[in-house]
Design a protein around this motif. Structure first.
Motif, PDB file in Angstrom:
ATOM      1  N   SER A 235      42.870  32.778  41.059  1.00 35.40           N
ATOM      2  CA  SER A 235      42.578  34.139  40.617  1.00 35.40           C
ATOM      3  C   SER A 235      41.256  34.180  39.872  1.00 35.40           C
ATOM      4  N   PHE A 236      40.695  35.361  39.778  1.00 35.28           N
ATOM      5  CA  PHE A 236      39.504  35.588  38.964  1.00 35.28           C
ATOM      6  C   PHE A 236      39.682  36.913  38.242  1.00 35.28           C
ATOM      7  N   LEU A 237      38.845  37.154  37.267  1.00 31.32           N
ATOM      8  CA  LEU A 237      38.859  38.418  36.541  1.00 31.32           C
ATOM      9  C   LEU A 237      37.768  39.300  37.113  1.00 31.32           C
ATOM     10  N   ALA A 238      38.141  40.473  37.574  1.00 27.73           N
ATOM     11  CA  ALA A 238      37.165  41.464  38.033  1.00 27.73           C
ATOM     12  C   ALA A 238      36.882  42.380  36.851  1.00 27.73           C
ATOM     13  N   GLY A 239      35.717  42.212  36.244  1.00 26.90           N
ATOM     14  CA  GLY A 239      35.497  42.857  34.957  1.00 26.90           C
ATOM     15  C   GLY A 239      34.242  43.690  34.853  1.00 26.90           C
ATOM     16  N   ARG A 240      34.267  44.557  33.861  1.00 26.23           N
ATOM     17  CA  ARG A 240      33.114  45.340  33.437  1.00 26.23           C
ATOM     18  C   ARG A 240      33.059  45.278  31.917  1.00 26.23           C
ATOM     19  N   TYR A 241      31.862  45.235  31.359  1.00 26.28           N
ATOM     20  CA  TYR A 241      31.705  45.284  29.910  1.00 26.28           C
ATOM     21  C   TYR A 241      31.556  46.738  29.464  1.00 26.28           C
ATOM     22  N   ALA A 242      32.191  47.044  28.327  1.00 26.50           N
ATOM     23  CA  ALA A 242      32.148  48.401  27.782  1.00 26.50           C
ATOM     24  C   ALA A 242      31.568  48.371  26.377  1.00 26.50           C
ATOM     25  N   MET A 243      30.659  49.287  26.091  1.00 25.23           N
ATOM     26  CA  MET A 243      30.065  49.393  24.763  1.00 25.23           C
ATOM     27  C   MET A 243      30.917  50.349  23.941  1.00 25.23           C
ATOM     28  N   THR A 244      31.753  49.800  23.076  1.00 23.08           N
ATOM     29  CA  THR A 244      32.656  50.630  22.283  1.00 23.08           C
ATOM     30  C   THR A 244      32.066  51.027  20.940  1.00 23.08           C
ATOM     31  N   CYS A 245      30.995  50.387  20.540  1.00 20.81           N
ATOM     32  CA  CYS A 245      30.422  50.689  19.226  1.00 20.81           C
ATOM     33  C   CYS A 245      28.908  50.708  19.299  1.00 20.81           C
ATOM     34  N   CYS A 246      28.322  49.559  19.637  1.00 21.76           N
ATOM     35  CA  CYS A 246      26.874  49.434  19.718  1.00 21.76           C
ATOM     36  C   CYS A 246      26.559  48.345  20.731  1.00 21.76           C
ATOM     37  N   GLU A 247      25.277  48.089  20.963  1.00 20.13           N
ATOM     38  CA  GLU A 247      24.887  47.117  21.971  1.00 20.13           C
ATOM     39  C   GLU A 247      25.355  45.711  21.643  1.00 20.13           C
ATOM     40  N   ASP A 248      25.591  45.430  20.367  1.00 22.83           N
ATOM     41  CA  ASP A 248      26.058  44.106  19.960  1.00 22.83           C
ATOM     42  C   ASP A 248      27.572  44.003  19.939  1.00 22.83           C
ATOM     43  N   ASP A 249      28.260  45.055  20.337  1.00 25.37           N
ATOM     44  CA  ASP A 249      29.721  45.083  20.261  1.00 25.37           C
ATOM     45  C   ASP A 249      30.285  45.509  21.602  1.00 25.37           C
ATOM     46  N   LEU A 250      30.420  44.544  22.519  1.00 28.90           N
ATOM     47  CA  LEU A 250      30.903  44.817  23.862  1.00 28.90           C
ATOM     48  C   LEU A 250      32.328  44.321  24.020  1.00 28.90           C
ATOM     49  N   ILE A 255      40.456  43.186  35.329  1.00 22.96           N
ATOM     50  CA  ILE A 255      41.688  43.170  36.098  1.00 22.96           C
ATOM     51  C   ILE A 255      41.853  41.784  36.722  1.00 22.96           C
ATOM     52  N   ILE A 256      43.004  41.161  36.531  1.00 23.69           N
ATOM     53  CA  ILE A 256      43.292  39.872  37.152  1.00 23.69           C
ATOM     54  C   ILE A 256      43.446  40.072  38.651  1.00 23.69           C
ATOM     55  N   CYS A 257      42.717  39.275  39.435  1.00 22.71           N
ATOM     56  CA  CYS A 257      42.758  39.390  40.891  1.00 22.71           C
ATOM     57  C   CYS A 257      43.162  38.055  41.505  1.00 22.71           C
ATOM     58  N   ASP A 258      44.261  38.026  42.230  1.00 22.56           N
ATOM     59  CA  ASP A 258      44.679  36.843  42.971  1.00 22.56           C
ATOM     60  C   ASP A 258      43.941  36.819  44.308  1.00 22.56           C
ATOM     61  N   TYR A 259      43.266  35.661  44.584  1.00 19.55           N
ATOM     62  CA  TYR A 259      42.423  35.573  45.777  1.00 19.55           C
ATOM     63  C   TYR A 259      42.413  34.129  46.270  1.00 19.55           C
ATOM     64  N   ASP A 260      42.773  33.927  47.535  1.00 20.17           N
ATOM     65  CA  ASP A 260      42.942  32.572  48.061  1.00 20.17           C
ATOM     66  C   ASP A 260      41.627  31.817  48.211  1.00 20.17           C
ATOM     67  N   ASP A 261      40.556  32.517  48.530  1.00 20.19           N
ATOM     68  CA  ASP A 261      39.273  31.849  48.784  1.00 20.19           C
ATOM     69  C   ASP A 261      38.380  31.898  47.550  1.00 20.19           C
ATOM     70  N   LEU A 262      38.906  31.447  46.453  1.00 18.60           N
ATOM     71  CA  LEU A 262      38.204  31.565  45.173  1.00 18.60           C
ATOM     72  C   LEU A 262      36.893  30.788  45.159  1.00 18.60           C
ATOM     73  N   ASP A 263      36.865  29.631  45.823  1.00 20.82           N
ATOM     74  CA  ASP A 263      35.661  28.786  45.784  1.00 20.82           C
ATOM     75  C   ASP A 263      34.464  29.432  46.451  1.00 20.82           C
ATOM     76  N   SER A 264      34.698  30.440  47.280  1.00 23.24           N
ATOM     77  CA  SER A 264      33.585  31.104  47.967  1.00 23.24           C
ATOM     78  C   SER A 264      32.878  32.118  47.069  1.00 23.24           C
ATOM     79  N   LEU A 265      33.453  32.417  45.924  1.00 18.28           N
ATOM     80  CA  LEU A 265      32.884  33.430  45.036  1.00 18.28           C
ATOM     81  C   LEU A 265      31.929  32.807  44.023  1.00 18.28           C
ATOM     82  N   GLU A 266      30.827  33.479  43.821  1.00 17.47           N
ATOM     83  CA  GLU A 266      29.856  33.036  42.816  1.00 17.47           C
ATOM     84  C   GLU A 266      30.156  33.729  41.493  1.00 17.47           C
ATOM     85  N   ASN A 267      30.275  32.939  40.442  1.00 19.39           N
ATOM     86  CA  ASN A 267      30.556  33.500  39.123  1.00 19.39           C
ATOM     87  C   ASN A 267      29.433  34.449  38.699  1.00 19.39           C
ATOM     88  N   GLY A 268      29.792  35.631  38.270  1.00 18.54           N
ATOM     89  CA  GLY A 268      28.807  36.609  37.832  1.00 18.54           C
ATOM     90  C   GLY A 268      28.344  37.558  38.916  1.00 18.54           C
TER      91      GLY A 268
END
Length: 311
Positions: A235-250, A255-268
């Motif tokens: 599995s990997f995390l499919a994520g987005r960063y949210a600014m809840t206060c300021c640029e220094d506070d993300l 969402i946790i995603c189950d995926y069989d071909d995990l090694d084919s994905l590039e982190n980031g």
């Protein structure tokens, strides 16, 4: 030491009225003295007769630098309270506070004026965020005529504190009972629920709050691949960063995603994910979480607004 009730909010939010209403509730009555620490005085004054009747002793802290564990301990030694209620000054930074070491049962409550919510969210984002970040409950007052904006208020508050309990009240301080199920920027009845880039935060927060209505739905959204080290599942995390206060506070919305071909994905990397939402119990957090069983995945462009901007 008994429970500490820490009530925070801007001037004219309704903190004094909220606290007085609490004192009049039968469930709030106790044997012993209550120390009420007041850090700002608004237009509404405390009813001296009510306070005396309820065994409440009021002490004032007028300067932010005087709100220290040492000073509070001095007040407690003089009053010997069974519990403490604090009416905090919303213009003081909550994150800079230190409490007495024995305050181990603190209930934080944020009181918000619905009629000025958008003004403070736009101009005093950091202060508003700190008021709700550690709160158990938020009471949003003066919401008469604002019913069409309550879902917006709720989403923005939940973005800062996903576990926040939110109560909306009208101008007479009566509860507003409202359902938010239909106020979504996507069609939950579609064969594939398309969540666009601007709606990802809504999907994330609503899936945590109302998970059962997503279970069994096929969702499509764009997010960033975030692999974890020492993974114990495909599995990997499919994520987005949210600014809840300021640029220094993300904050990370993921969402946790189950995926069989995990090694084919590039982190980031950014991907478009299509998958079936299921419910899974996370023993570590003692709560159900959404898990996406990926059925389709392809490369996607980075959104124009990479960081989600919320309160």
């Amino acid at each position: 030491m008994g429970k500490v009730y820490f009530v925070n909010g801007f001037l004219d939010a309704g903190k004094t009225s909220f606290i007085q209403d609490l004192f009049e509730e039968s469930y709030f009555k106790i044997d012993g003295v209550t120390l009420l620490i007041v850090c700002e005085e608004g237009e509404v004054e405390y009813d001296d007769y009510l306070l005396e009747k309820m065994g409440v002793v009021v002490r004032y802290i007028e300067d932010e630098e005087d709100f220290t564990p040492e000073h509070i301990e001095e007040l407690e030694k003089a009053v010997k309270p069974a519990r403490v209620v604090v009416e905090f000054n919303g213009m003081w930074m909550r994150k800079d506070l230190s409490f007495p070491w024995y305050w181990n049962d603190i209930m934080e409550i944020a009181v918000i004026n619905g009629k000025t919510f958008e003004l403070y969210a736009a101009n005093m984002k950091s202060l508003l965020s700190e008021q709700v970040r550690n709160a158990y409950m938020a009471v949003v007052n003066n919401c008469t005529g604002l019913e069409d904006k309550l879902s917006y208020f709720r989403r923005n508050l939940k973005a800062v504190n996903t576990g926040l309990n939110i109560v909306f009240k009208d101008d007479e301080r009566d509860d507003i009972v409202i359902r938010f199920e239909d106020d979504l920027p996507y069609d939950l009845n579609a064969d594939v629920v398309d969540v666009d880039n601007d709606s990802f935060s809504v999907f994330y927060l609503d899936s945590l709050d109302n998970l059962d209505r997503y279970v069994g739905k096929t969702i499509r959204f764009t997010a960033q691949v975030m692999k974890s080290r020492g993974k114990t599942r495909q599995s990997f995390l499919a994520g987005r960063y949210a600014m809840t206060c300021c640029e220094d506070d993300l904050s990370l919305f993921g969402i946790i995603c189950d995926y069989d071909d995990l090694d084919s994905l590039e982190n980031g990397s950014w991907v478009s994910v299509t998958g079936l939402v299921e419910k899974e119990y996370m023993d570590k957090y003692k709560v159900d979480f959404p898990v996406c069983k990926v059925s389709g995945l392809k490369a996607a462009d980075k959104p124009e607004r990479e960081v989600i901007n919320v309160v």
